[in-house]
Write an enzyme that holds these catalytic residues in place. Structure first.
Site, PDB file in Angstrom:
ATOM      1  N   PRO A  93       0.775  -1.245   0.000  1.00 40.95           N
ATOM      2  CA  PRO A  93       0.000   0.000   0.000  1.00 40.95           C
ATOM      3  C   PRO A  93       0.810   1.301   0.000  1.00 40.95           C
ATOM      4  O   PRO A  93       0.756   2.099   0.939  1.00 40.95           O
ATOM      5  CB  PRO A  93      -0.836  -0.131   1.272  1.00 40.95           C
ATOM      6  CG  PRO A  93       0.029  -0.928   2.192  1.00 40.95           C
ATOM      7  CD  PRO A  93       0.758  -1.907   1.305  1.00 40.95           C
ATOM      8  N   CYS A  94       1.516   1.549  -1.087  1.00 48.12           N
ATOM      9  CA  CYS A  94       2.297   2.780  -1.196  1.00 48.12           C
ATOM     10  C   CYS A  94       1.391   4.012  -1.251  1.00 48.12           C
ATOM     11  O   CYS A  94       1.842   5.119  -0.981  1.00 48.12           O
ATOM     12  CB  CYS A  94       3.241   2.724  -2.396  1.00 48.12           C
ATOM     13  SG  CYS A  94       2.443   2.374  -3.957  1.00 48.12           S
ATOM     14  N   HIS A  95       0.102   3.814  -1.560  1.00 41.84           N
ATOM     15  CA  HIS A  95      -0.828   4.948  -1.570  1.00 41.84           C
ATOM     16  C   HIS A  95      -1.059   5.505  -0.172  1.00 41.84           C
ATOM     17  O   HIS A  95      -1.558   6.612  -0.024  1.00 41.84           O
ATOM     18  CB  HIS A  95      -2.166   4.539  -2.207  1.00 41.84           C
ATOM     19  CG  HIS A  95      -2.888   3.453  -1.477  1.00 41.84           C
ATOM     20  ND1 HIS A  95      -2.590   2.115  -1.659  1.00 41.84           N
ATOM     21  CD2 HIS A  95      -3.879   3.501  -0.551  1.00 41.84           C
ATOM     22  CE1 HIS A  95      -3.380   1.389  -0.891  1.00 41.84           C
ATOM     23  NE2 HIS A  95      -4.168   2.204  -0.206  1.00 41.84           N
TER      24      HIS A  95
END
Length: 158
Positions: free
Chosen positions: A125-127
């Site tokens: 989950p780089c967001h």
């Protein structure tokens, strides 16, 4: 290792999934609006599971993924990507938080670079990474998608 591609039409754009018989290798947003890579009935189970889990995520029914995946990168990049998976659903962190988590507080820029090389959008989950001042920072899928994903998770978190 032969790779199979499948497109998934998400609420925020087309995702192209790439995987093998054993693992998912890539999930990236594309600019396409039409499915070019249809999932076939004889596709590997891991690809079918990936589509199903993404579908559950976008319906607000899934907060964690349980898929085998392979990410090629340096030991540093791997440590950053692993640390990203520790950010809970519906919460955010900063590059500084990740640098601290991997015991390399001075590597904030390198963390940002590794974050940008993540090929498993949503699963890793780089967001969930935002600026230390609370502003949205860059996202390979575009800031509009990042904003949508964070708002989506905010609606369904525990």
């Amino acid at each position: 290792m032969s790779l199979i591609k499948a497109d998934y039409k998400s609420p925020v754009g087309m995702l192209e999934i790439e995987g093998s018989e054993e693992a998912i290798c890539s999930i990236l947003f594309t600019d396409r609006e039409i499915v070019e890579n249809q999932l076939t009935e004889d596709a590997p189970q891991v690809m079918k599971d990936c589509i199903q889990q993404l579908d559950e995520y976008f319906k607000g029914e899934r907060q964690e993924f349980s898929l085998p995946y392979v990410l090629n990168g340096t030991a540093f990049q791997q440590s950053v990507w692993q640390a990203l998976t520790e950010i809970p659903y519906g919460q955010t962190g900063s590059y500084k938080d990740i640098a601290t988590a991997i015991s390399n507080e001075r590597a904030v820029r390198a963390v940002g670079s590794a974050n940008g090389k993540n090929k498993l959008t949503i699963i890793i989950p780089c967001h969930r990474i935002i600026g230390t001042n609370g502003t949205l920072t860059g996202y390979a899928g575009g800031l509009d998608r990042k904003k949508w994903l964070l708002a989506h998770e905010g609606k369904f978190k525990g």
